[in-house]
Design an enzyme around this catalytic site. Structure first.
Site, PDB file in Angstrom:
ATOM      1  N   SER A  90      60.739  87.711  29.000  1.00  0.00           N
ATOM      2  CA  SER A  90      60.995  87.172  27.668  1.00  0.00           C
ATOM      3  C   SER A  90      61.103  88.249  26.590  1.00  0.00           C
ATOM      4  O   SER A  90      61.289  87.931  25.417  1.00  0.00           O
ATOM      5  CB  SER A  90      59.892  86.182  27.292  1.00  0.00           C
ATOM      6  OG  SER A  90      58.634  86.765  27.484  1.00  0.00           O
ATOM      7  N   THR A 192      57.747  85.636  23.189  1.00  0.00           N
ATOM      8  CA  THR A 192      57.964  86.801  22.334  1.00  0.00           C
ATOM      9  C   THR A 192      56.655  87.575  22.164  1.00  0.00           C
ATOM     10  O   THR A 192      55.591  86.963  22.093  1.00  0.00           O
ATOM     11  CB  THR A 192      58.400  86.313  20.934  1.00  0.00           C
ATOM     12  OG1 THR A 192      59.674  85.726  21.059  1.00  0.00           O
ATOM     13  CG2 THR A 192      58.412  87.411  19.901  1.00  0.00           C
ATOM     14  N   THR A 210      61.838  90.377  21.209  1.00  0.00           N
ATOM     15  CA  THR A 210      62.069  89.271  22.138  1.00  0.00           C
ATOM     16  C   THR A 210      63.482  89.302  22.723  1.00  0.00           C
ATOM     17  O   THR A 210      64.381  89.894  22.123  1.00  0.00           O
ATOM     18  CB  THR A 210      61.894  87.926  21.389  1.00  0.00           C
ATOM     19  OG1 THR A 210      61.908  86.851  22.319  1.00  0.00           O
ATOM     20  CG2 THR A 210      62.981  87.698  20.370  1.00  0.00           C
ATOM     21  N   ARG A 220      73.491  83.349  19.520  1.00  0.00           N
ATOM     22  CA  ARG A 220      72.301  82.775  18.883  1.00  0.00           C
ATOM     23  C   ARG A 220      71.273  83.873  18.576  1.00  0.00           C
ATOM     24  O   ARG A 220      70.986  84.731  19.403  1.00  0.00           O
ATOM     25  CB  ARG A 220      71.686  81.719  19.809  1.00  0.00           C
ATOM     26  CG  ARG A 220      70.460  81.003  19.226  1.00  0.00           C
ATOM     27  CD  ARG A 220      69.150  81.653  19.641  1.00  0.00           C
ATOM     28  NE  ARG A 220      67.984  80.863  19.246  1.00  0.00           N
ATOM     29  CZ  ARG A 220      66.734  81.270  19.363  1.00  0.00           C
ATOM     30  NH1 ARG A 220      66.474  82.471  19.855  1.00  0.00           N
ATOM     31  NH2 ARG A 220      65.732  80.507  18.993  1.00  0.00           N
ATOM     32  N   VAL A 221      70.733  83.816  17.373  1.00  0.00           N
ATOM     33  CA  VAL A 221      69.652  84.717  16.972  1.00  0.00           C
ATOM     34  C   VAL A 221      68.479  83.841  16.543  1.00  0.00           C
ATOM     35  O   VAL A 221      68.682  82.828  15.864  1.00  0.00           O
ATOM     36  CB  VAL A 221      70.113  85.636  15.813  1.00  0.00           C
ATOM     37  CG1 VAL A 221      68.933  86.357  15.182  1.00  0.00           C
ATOM     38  CG2 VAL A 221      71.149  86.642  16.312  1.00  0.00           C
ATOM     39  N   ASP A 223      64.106  83.620  15.292  1.00  0.00           N
ATOM     40  CA  ASP A 223      63.287  83.985  14.131  1.00  0.00           C
ATOM     41  C   ASP A 223      62.769  85.419  14.179  1.00  0.00           C
ATOM     42  O   ASP A 223      62.477  86.009  13.141  1.00  0.00           O
ATOM     43  CB  ASP A 223      62.070  83.045  14.044  1.00  0.00           C
ATOM     44  CG  ASP A 223      61.208  83.123  15.305  1.00  0.00           C
ATOM     45  OD1 ASP A 223      61.776  83.082  16.419  1.00  0.00           O
ATOM     46  OD2 ASP A 223      59.970  83.250  15.183  1.00  0.00           O
ATOM     47  N   THR A 243      55.698  82.901  17.415  1.00  0.00           N
ATOM     48  CA  THR A 243      56.352  82.783  18.706  1.00  0.00           C
ATOM     49  C   THR A 243      56.712  81.308  18.904  1.00  0.00           C
ATOM     50  O   THR A 243      56.154  80.442  18.242  1.00  0.00           O
ATOM     51  CB  THR A 243      55.441  83.298  19.845  1.00  0.00           C
ATOM     52  OG1 THR A 243      56.132  83.172  21.092  1.00  0.00           O
ATOM     53  CG2 THR A 243      54.133  82.527  19.918  1.00  0.00           C
ATOM     54  N   GLY A 244      57.654  81.074  19.804  1.00  0.00           N
ATOM     55  CA  GLY A 244      58.061  79.692  20.043  1.00  0.00           C
ATOM     56  C   GLY A 244      59.494  79.449  19.613  1.00  0.00           C
ATOM     57  O   GLY A 244      60.281  80.394  19.485  1.00  0.00           O
TER      58      GLY A 244
HETATM   59  N1  ASP Z   1      60.748  82.927  18.847  1.00  0.00           N
HETATM   60  C1  ASP Z   1      61.666  83.393  19.836  1.00  0.00           C
HETATM   61  C2  ASP Z   1      63.035  82.881  19.543  1.00  0.00           C
HETATM   62  O1  ASP Z   1      63.172  81.730  19.154  1.00  0.00           O
HETATM   63  C3  ASP Z   1      61.324  83.015  21.226  1.00  0.00           C
HETATM   64  C4  ASP Z   1      59.931  83.183  21.694  1.00  0.00           C
HETATM   65  O2  ASP Z   1      58.980  83.246  20.931  1.00  0.00           O
HETATM   66  O3  ASP Z   1      59.762  83.278  22.903  1.00  0.00           O
HETATM   67  O4  ASP Z   1      63.979  83.607  19.755  1.00  0.00           O
END
Ligand code: ASP
Length: 331
Positions: A90, A192, A210, A220-221, A223, A243-244
């Site tokens: 990840s 992340t 990440t 796609r980008v 946060d 994260t998320g």
């Molecule tokens: N926050 C990250 C994203 O949406 C992904 C992640 O936290 O794993 O790109």
């Protein structure tokens, strides 16, 4: 281990409405609350990082800071451990690709003076965090993306590397067999690394890096490279990282929100919780969507909170470096 919990939308909407209105009242009352003053009791250095890979990031950063190293150097070195780990699917090398097979990386970094740098949709470079730092230090800009970011990296001595490992290629090929575009953002594959540190001088820095949502649309980008969304540090107040599901974090400018809440008197734990409640109030289906925040204030108080159970973070203070299970909105 099954880390998912399924909740009805009715519960989500109802709890969110209450949370949002109480947030507004608290904000109005606390507008004149000053920045938390230094208690003098803060333990330094300190490092807090998302997920299990945060343990190694903390270890490396703490070692540097215990020898007097600067927060910015420590946080960069810390997250580089996850970027270089090809077993970590990840972040960085070995990250899961987008739906077309491209491994595209996002990263951001902030120092104690509020200087920041970021890269997005960067391909072929193992350490996007170091490119983000160079954007901060060597350009008049904050963010470079795609081809331009790659060109800048190569001009500054970074090597081109194939980031797609056999394991991630295999998962992508399996995913393609399903024959439809449906990158389900779930709890297990959103990992992340975000890290905030305080050095012995009491200065904060943060980093976030990440490979983003697995099998996302090309281009796609998330946060993580967006200053204020995936990462924010204010050396007077504290720092936060997320994260998320990035789409949820971006629409609430989550990490900035957490830091501003701390500025207005909330503890890191309360601030993370309120930011998650904003998201819980978004009235979209949050069944499979995880979001987690971690934060630390200038005094070294820390917190972490997530939408669903299953979010862990690593905290290092003194000789201790341990995992903590974040409290979650849904149980
Ligand atoms: N926050 C990250 C994203 O949406 C992904 C992640 O936290 O794993 O790109």
């Amino acid at each position: 281990m099954n880390r998912r919990k399924f909740i009805t939308k009715t519960t989500i909407a109802a709890s969110g409405v209450v949370a949002a209105s109480s947030f507004l009242q608290q904000t109005a009352i606390s507008q004149s609350v000053p920045i938390p003053s230094g208690s003098g009791a803060a333990v330094r250095p300190l490092s807090i990082s998302t997920w299990w890979h945060g343990l190694e990031a903390n270890r490396v950063a703490m070692e540097m800071m215990q020898r007097g190293g600067r927060a910015l150097d420590a946080v960069e070195a810390g997250v580089k451990t996850a970027e270089a780990d090809d077993k970590n699917q990840s972040v960085g090398l070995g990250g899961r690709p987008d739906r077309d097979g491209n491994v595209t990386l996002d990263a951001s970094i902030i120092d104690e003076q509020g200087n920041c740098g970021a890269v997005a949709y960067l391909q072929h470079i193992v350490h996007p965090i170091s490119v983000a730092r160079l954007v901060m230090e060597k350009t008049p800009h904050v963010m470079l993306v795609g081809e331009g970011a790659l060109q800048f990296a190569l001009e500054n001595g970074f090597q081109k590397t194939d980031l797609l490992t056999d394991a991630s290629r295999k998962e992508w090929e399996e995913w393609k067999k399903e024959g439809k575009y449906q990158p389900v953002p779930n709890i297990e594959n959103h990992d992340t690394i975000g890290q905030i540190v305080i050095d012995t001088a009491g200065n904060l820095s943060g980093a976030c890096t990440t490979s983003g949502m697995p099998f996302k649309m090309n281009g796609r980008v998330g946060d993580s490279p967006i200053i204020g969304a995936g990462l924010y540090v204010d050396n007077e107040v504290g720092g936060a990282t997320a994260t998320g599901l990035g789409e949820l974090v971006m629409r609430t400018v989550g990490s900035f929100l957490v830091v501003e809440l701390m500025r207005n008197g909330r503890s890191p734990q309360q601030a993370c919780q309120e930011a998650v409640m904003r998201i819980a109030n978004s009235k979209i289906d949050l069944t499979d969507a995880q979001v987690g925040f971690i934060a630390v204030n200038k005094n070294g108080e820390t917190g972490g909170y997530s939408l669903h159970p299953g979010f862990d973070y690593a905290l290092a203070i003194g000789d201790e470096n341990k995992m903590i299970a974040a409290v979650s909105f849904f149980k």
